[in-house]
Design a protein around this motif. Structure first.
Motif, PDB file in Angstrom:
ATOM      1  N   ALA A  98      -8.359  -0.995  12.094  1.00  0.00           N
ATOM      2  CA  ALA A  98      -7.277  -2.117  12.308  1.00  0.00           C
ATOM      3  C   ALA A  98      -5.887  -1.349  11.962  1.00  0.00           C
ATOM      4  N   LEU A  99      -5.978  -0.619  11.356  1.00  0.00           N
ATOM      5  CA  LEU A  99      -4.788   0.213  11.116  1.00  0.00           C
ATOM      6  C   LEU A  99      -4.110   0.628  11.994  1.00  0.00           C
ATOM      7  N   GLU A 100      -4.416   0.815  12.778  1.00  0.00           N
ATOM      8  CA  GLU A 100      -4.346   1.139  14.825  1.00  0.00           C
ATOM      9  C   GLU A 100      -3.633  -0.043  15.316  1.00  0.00           C
ATOM     10  N   LYS A 101      -3.698  -1.051  14.663  1.00  0.00           N
ATOM     11  CA  LYS A 101      -3.079  -2.081  15.089  1.00  0.00           C
ATOM     12  C   LYS A 101      -2.157  -2.799  14.339  1.00  0.00           C
ATOM     13  N   ASN A 102      -1.369  -2.035  12.662  1.00  0.00           N
ATOM     14  CA  ASN A 102      -0.837  -1.978  12.047  1.00  0.00           C
ATOM     15  C   ASN A 102       0.895  -2.082  12.161  1.00  0.00           C
ATOM     16  N   SER A 103       1.582  -2.867  11.985  1.00  0.00           N
ATOM     17  CA  SER A 103       3.172  -2.663  12.262  1.00  0.00           C
ATOM     18  C   SER A 103       3.733  -3.035  10.958  1.00  0.00           C
ATOM     19  N   LEU A 104       3.228  -3.295  10.164  1.00  0.00           N
ATOM     20  CA  LEU A 104       3.673  -3.478   8.169  1.00  0.00           C
ATOM     21  C   LEU A 104       3.675  -2.114   7.838  1.00  0.00           C
ATOM     22  N   PRO A 105       4.485  -1.635   6.683  1.00  0.00           N
ATOM     23  CA  PRO A 105       4.668  -0.947   5.833  1.00  0.00           C
ATOM     24  C   PRO A 105       3.583  -1.143   4.854  1.00  0.00           C
ATOM     25  N   ILE A 106       2.451   0.270   4.902  1.00  0.00           N
ATOM     26  CA  ILE A 106       2.038   0.614   3.843  1.00  0.00           C
ATOM     27  C   ILE A 106       1.871   1.603   3.227  1.00  0.00           C
ATOM     28  N   LEU A 107       1.602   1.351   0.786  1.00  0.00           N
ATOM     29  CA  LEU A 107       1.363   2.144   1.156  1.00  0.00           C
ATOM     30  C   LEU A 107       0.300   2.499  -0.137  1.00  0.00           C
ATOM     31  N   PHE A 108      -0.640   3.682   0.371  1.00  0.00           N
ATOM     32  CA  PHE A 108      -1.719   3.693  -0.124  1.00  0.00           C
ATOM     33  C   PHE A 108      -1.696   5.023  -1.667  1.00  0.00           C
ATOM     34  N   MET A 109      -2.590   4.440  -2.112  1.00  0.00           N
ATOM     35  CA  MET A 109      -2.362   4.531  -3.562  1.00  0.00           C
ATOM     36  C   MET A 109      -3.492   5.482  -3.828  1.00  0.00           C
ATOM     37  N   VAL A 130       5.359   1.929  -7.150  1.00  0.00           N
ATOM     38  CA  VAL A 130       5.011   0.569  -6.291  1.00  0.00           C
ATOM     39  C   VAL A 130       6.960   0.087  -6.216  1.00  0.00           C
ATOM     40  N   GLU A 131       7.719   0.158  -6.956  1.00  0.00           N
ATOM     41  CA  GLU A 131       9.260  -0.163  -7.284  1.00  0.00           C
ATOM     42  C   GLU A 131      10.205   0.537  -6.187  1.00  0.00           C
ATOM     43  N   LYS A 132       9.466   1.467  -6.078  1.00  0.00           N
ATOM     44  CA  LYS A 132      10.006   2.123  -4.909  1.00  0.00           C
ATOM     45  C   LYS A 132       9.913   1.689  -3.359  1.00  0.00           C
ATOM     46  N   PHE A 133       8.647   1.731  -3.066  1.00  0.00           N
ATOM     47  CA  PHE A 133       7.929   0.831  -1.641  1.00  0.00           C
ATOM     48  C   PHE A 133       8.374  -0.388  -1.515  1.00  0.00           C
ATOM     49  N   LEU A 134       8.924  -1.069  -2.409  1.00  0.00           N
ATOM     50  CA  LEU A 134       9.311  -2.676  -2.425  1.00  0.00           C
ATOM     51  C   LEU A 134      10.922  -2.634  -1.881  1.00  0.00           C
ATOM     52  N   LYS A 135      11.670  -1.240  -3.030  1.00  0.00           N
ATOM     53  CA  LYS A 135      13.429  -1.558  -2.525  1.00  0.00           C
ATOM     54  C   LYS A 135      12.963  -1.585  -1.795  1.00  0.00           C
ATOM     55  N   MET A 136      12.488  -0.238  -0.687  1.00  0.00           N
ATOM     56  CA  MET A 136      12.357   0.901   0.182  1.00  0.00           C
ATOM     57  C   MET A 136      12.825  -0.725   1.965  1.00  0.00           C
ATOM     58  N   TYR A 137      11.654  -1.417   1.392  1.00  0.00           N
ATOM     59  CA  TYR A 137      10.651  -2.433   2.782  1.00  0.00           C
ATOM     60  C   TYR A 137      10.769  -3.885   2.711  1.00  0.00           C
ATOM     61  N   LEU A 138      10.749  -3.922   1.132  1.00  0.00           N
ATOM     62  CA  LEU A 138      11.223  -5.501   1.329  1.00  0.00           C
ATOM     63  C   LEU A 138      12.714  -6.251   1.605  1.00  0.00           C
ATOM     64  N   SER A 166       0.918   5.302 -16.122  1.00  0.00           N
ATOM     65  CA  SER A 166       1.652   3.880 -14.934  1.00  0.00           C
ATOM     66  C   SER A 166       2.931   3.997 -14.916  1.00  0.00           C
ATOM     67  N   ARG A 167       3.927   5.055 -15.637  1.00  0.00           N
ATOM     68  CA  ARG A 167       5.050   4.986 -15.167  1.00  0.00           C
ATOM     69  C   ARG A 167       5.140   5.583 -14.690  1.00  0.00           C
ATOM     70  N   LYS A 168       4.716   6.797 -13.291  1.00  0.00           N
ATOM     71  CA  LYS A 168       4.480   7.025 -12.011  1.00  0.00           C
ATOM     72  C   LYS A 168       4.032   6.014 -11.096  1.00  0.00           C
ATOM     73  N   TYR A 169       2.877   5.076 -11.239  1.00  0.00           N
ATOM     74  CA  TYR A 169       2.576   4.029 -10.424  1.00  0.00           C
ATOM     75  C   TYR A 169       3.262   3.026 -10.861  1.00  0.00           C
ATOM     76  N   HIS A 170       4.006   2.661 -11.132  1.00  0.00           N
ATOM     77  CA  HIS A 170       4.666   1.609 -11.746  1.00  0.00           C
ATOM     78  C   HIS A 170       6.312   1.485 -10.540  1.00  0.00           C
ATOM     79  N   GLY A 171       6.877   2.943 -10.729  1.00  0.00           N
ATOM     80  CA  GLY A 171       7.909   3.489  -9.869  1.00  0.00           C
ATOM     81  C   GLY A 171       7.736   3.951  -8.711  1.00  0.00           C
TER      82      GLY A 171
END
Length: 298
Positions: free
Chosen positions: A231-242, A290-298, A283-288
C-alpha cells in the motif's frame, strides 16, 4: 481410505476454523490486546479526563463492505482540520482518548471511531486493517458529507496504524492531507508469525496460510490484503512513523521496513516506550513531533 482422508480433511477444517475464531472474532486477545500498564507523564491523566467530558456528537455510517452499522464520536472545535482516530486490535475508541486530547489541544476536530467488531459497532470479525481500511474510506466520505471543506488527518495505532497505511494505497479525496501511524505492523502474516515465534517458538507459516484461507471464506479477505508495504508503494501523502524501541507487541524493526517503502514525504519519531505508549512516557517530544509534522505538511 477415502473415508479416512475425508475425516482428516474435516479435522483440518475444524482446527483452522477454531484458530480463525480465536484470532479474528470480536473481543479476540490473540495479540495480547490487554494494554500495558504505563504511568502517564504528569498532567496527561487530567487533560484526558477533561477531553472525555467535552460534548461529542454520535455519528453513524453503514459499511459498504458488509453492511455493518458503525459508530463514531465527533468533537467539534470549529476548526477546518478533522483528525480521524483509528484504534487497534481488541479494544475500542476509548483506548485512544489520551491521543485524541493531544489533537484536541492543537485545536483540531476529532472523530473517534469504533471499528467493526469493536465497541458499539456491529461486525463479527476483525480485519487486521483490511476491512477497517475500507470502512475508513466510508468515514472519510461521512466527514466530507458534513464538512466538505475540512482538511483530514488519519491517525492510527497498532492495527489502526495498519489501517491508515492500507488506506493510503487508495485513490483518496484531496481533502485527506496527512497520515500518522503509531506502532503499526507490516502485515497480518508477519505479525502473526512474530507472535508464533515469540510465544510458541514455532514459525507457523503453514498454519497462518491455512487461517488466511479460512479468513477468505468466512470474513471475505485473505491476509495478502493486509500488506502495508504494498500500500505504501502506492502512497503519495506525507506520513509520520511513530514507534517505541521497547515495543514487544509490534517489533521496532517493522518501523524501518515501513518507513523505507515508497516515494513520499516522511518523518520518523522514536522513543523508549512500549506498544502505543510513547506518548504516555515521552509526551513533550511526541507532541512536538506531531506539531512539527502538521506545520510542515498541512
Amino acid at each position: 481410505m477415502i473415508i479416512i482422508l475425508l475425516i482428516l480433511l474435516l479435522l483440518v477444517v475444524l482446527i483452522l476454523n477454531a484458530f480463525f475464531l480465536y484470532i479474528q472474532k470480536r473481543g479476540s486477545k490473540a495479540l495480547g490486546a490487554e494494554a500495558p500498564k504505563v504511568k502517564m507523564d504528569e498532567g496527561l491523566v487530567e487533560k484526558t479526563a477533561e477531553f472525555v467530558k467535552k460534548d461529542k456528537q454520535m455519528w453513524q455510517i453503514q459499511s459498504t463492505y458488509n453492511g455493518s452499522h458503525l459508530h463514531g464520536w465527533f468533537t467539534d472545535n470549529n476548526d477546518d482540520v478533522t483528525v480521524i482516530m483509528v484504534h487497534g486490535f481488541g479494544v475500542d475508541h476509548n483506548s485512544l482518548n489520551v491521543h485524541a486530547q493531544l489533537f484536541d489541544s492543537l485545536g483540531c476536530n476529532v472523530l473517534q471511531i469504533d471499528n467493526q467488531a469493536a465497541g458499539q459497532s456491529d461486525g463479527k470479525y476483525l480485519g487486521f486493517g483490511y476491512i477497517e481500511s475500507l470502512d475508513l474510506i466510508n468515514w472519510i466520505n461521512k466527514v466530507l458529507s458534513v464538512r466538505p471543506h475540512d482538511k483530514i488527518i488519519l491517525f492510527g495505532a497498532s492495527m489502526g496504524a495498519a489501517t491508515v497505511m492500507l488506506t493510503s494505497g487508495n485513490d483518496l479525496p484531496k481533502n485527506v492531507k496527512l497520515i500518522i501511524e503509531d506502532s503499526g505492523y507490516t502485515s497480518a502474516t508477519d505479525i502473526l508469525s512474530y507472535h508464533c515465534q515469540k510465544r510458541y517458538h514455532i514459525k507457523g507459516r503453514a498454519l497462518i496460510a491455512g487461517i488466511s484461507l479460512m479468513s477468505r471464506v468466512r470474513a471475505g479477505f485473505s491476509y495478502r490484503k493486509t500488506d502495508c508495504r504494498s500500500a505504501l508503494e502506492k502512497n503519495s501523502l506525507p506520513i509520520l512513523f511513530m514507534h517505541g524501541k521497547n515495543d514487544f507487541t509490534v517489533p521496532f524493526k517493522m518501523r524501518d521496513e515501513l518507513s523505507t517503502c515508497g516515494q513520499f514525504p516522511k518523518m520518523s519519531y522514536e522513543s523508549r516506550g512500549v506498544h502505543i505508549r510513547s506518548y504516555y512516557v515521552d509526551s513533550r517530544k511526541y507532541h512536538g513531533a506531531v506539531e512539527k509534522f502538521l506545520k510542515m505538511y498541512l
